[in-house]
Scaffold this active site. Sequence first.
Site, short mmCIF file in Angstrom:
data_model
loop_
_atom_site.label_atom_id
_atom_site.label_comp_id
_atom_site.label_asym_id
_atom_site.label_seq_id
_atom_site.Cartn_x
_atom_site.Cartn_y
_atom_site.Cartn_z
N GLY A 114 0.80 -1.06 -0.20
CA GLY A 114 0.17 0.13 -0.47
C GLY A 114 0.67 1.54 0.51
O GLY A 114 2.37 1.41 0.54
N CYS A 167 5.28 -0.18 7.51
CA CYS A 167 5.23 1.04 6.93
C CYS A 167 6.22 0.77 6.49
O CYS A 167 7.60 1.11 6.76
CB CYS A 167 4.95 1.49 8.01
SG CYS A 167 4.18 3.50 6.99
N LEU A 168 6.14 1.59 4.58
CA LEU A 168 7.13 2.02 4.20
C LEU A 168 7.72 3.27 4.62
O LEU A 168 9.44 3.33 4.39
CB LEU A 168 7.58 2.54 2.85
CG LEU A 168 6.42 1.00 1.62
CD1 LEU A 168 6.44 1.32 0.51
CD2 LEU A 168 8.03 0.12 1.72
N HIS A 172 -4.74 1.49 7.97
CA HIS A 172 -3.62 1.87 7.76
C HIS A 172 -3.35 3.39 6.84
O HIS A 172 -2.26 4.00 6.86
CB HIS A 172 -2.59 0.60 7.45
CG HIS A 172 -1.07 1.37 7.34
ND1 HIS A 172 -0.09 0.88 8.34
CD2 HIS A 172 -0.54 2.31 6.35
CE1 HIS A 172 0.65 1.36 7.40
NE2 HIS A 172 1.17 1.72 7.23
N HIS A 178 -2.38 7.48 7.05
CA HIS A 178 -1.67 8.05 6.39
C HIS A 178 -2.15 9.07 5.80
O HIS A 178 -1.73 10.82 5.90
CB HIS A 178 -0.93 8.14 5.22
CG HIS A 178 -0.05 6.81 6.14
ND1 HIS A 178 0.76 7.22 6.46
CD2 HIS A 178 0.11 5.10 5.26
CE1 HIS A 178 1.89 6.40 7.09
NE2 HIS A 178 1.78 5.34 6.20
O1 K1U Z 1 3.50 2.00 4.14
C1 K1U Z 1 3.13 2.22 3.43
O2 K1U Z 1 1.73 2.02 4.11
C2 K1U Z 1 2.58 0.27 2.82
C3 K1U Z 1 2.81 -0.69 4.09
C4 K1U Z 1 1.21 -1.51 4.23
C5 K1U Z 1 1.20 -1.97 5.25
C6 K1U Z 1 1.80 -3.15 5.50
C7 K1U Z 1 1.17 -4.23 6.36
C8 K1U Z 1 -0.23 -3.50 6.40
C9 K1U Z 1 -0.82 -2.99 6.66
C10 K1U Z 1 -0.14 -1.67 5.48
C11 K1U Z 1 3.42 -1.59 4.07
O3 K1U Z 1 3.67 -2.21 2.19
S1 K1U Z 1 4.75 -2.40 4.47
C12 K1U Z 1 5.41 -3.54 3.47
C13 K1U Z 1 4.97 -5.22 3.56
O4 K1U Z 1 4.19 -5.31 4.92
C14 K1U Z 1 4.82 -5.89 2.47
C15 K1U Z 1 6.12 -6.06 1.99
C16 K1U Z 1 6.55 -6.79 1.01
C17 K1U Z 1 5.43 -7.97 1.24
C18 K1U Z 1 4.96 -8.19 1.66
C19 K1U Z 1 3.99 -7.00 2.50
ZN ZN Z 2 2.61 2.98 6.32
#
Ligand code: K1U
Ligand code: ZN
Length: 176
Positions: free
Chosen positions: A46, A91-92, A133, A137
């Site tokens: 996301g 979260c990125l 989530h 943001h």
């Molecule tokens: O920063 C963000 O908002 C993105 C975040 C979204 C999210 C992840 C987990 C739970 C709620 C919201 C991410 O994508 S973090 C990276 C991640 O979860 C992931 C990366 C690669 C493969 C699978 C998952």
């Molecule tokens: Zn995030």
Amino acid sequence: MAILNVLTYPDPRLRRCAEAVKVVDDDTRKLIDDMAETMYTAPGIGLAAIQVDVRKRVIVIDVSEDQSALNVFINPVITASSGEQEREEGCLSVPGIYATVKRAESIVVNALDRSGSEFILEANGVLAVCIQHEIDHLNGKVFVDHLSRIKRDRIRKKLSKQERRGSETLAGSAVA
Ligand code: K1U
Ligand code: ZN
């Protein structure tokens, strides 16, 4: 398309509230395409526009295994929610940190798609978590805000340590 710079917590720009998109035009669609490329490259599931320093209510999400199901939400509003679930979130904007957060299990969300048409989606499980989530943001909230102050402080310290290590490595390689 372009890969955008993702702001890192505790950058104060992550605290700003995004504004509603008035017209879904080609600029909005370019933003969506760039956000999707940024999310897929990271990789993540996301991304909210505020994370790439754009104060617009735009979200991209793809919780599929093979990056084949992009969901775009413009001006998303949760109109109903029920139940409870606890999942580990990342979260990125908070690299390398994962923590369990409690959220609604099922939600109903109203939004506009990339053509500006309104749609209603019922989501549960990981998709529901991700939508909540990302909407956080858009309202200047980061997932660590759901944690205790002690855990948040620990995360802040860990991130500054990571940042210091990163700049030391960069300085080292500049000399070498
Ligand atoms: O920063 C963000 O908002 C993105 C975040 C979204 C999210 C992840 C987990 C739970 C709620 C919201 C991410 O994508 S973090 C990276 C991640 O979860 C992931 C990366 C690669 C493969 C699978 C998952
Ligand atoms: Zn995030």
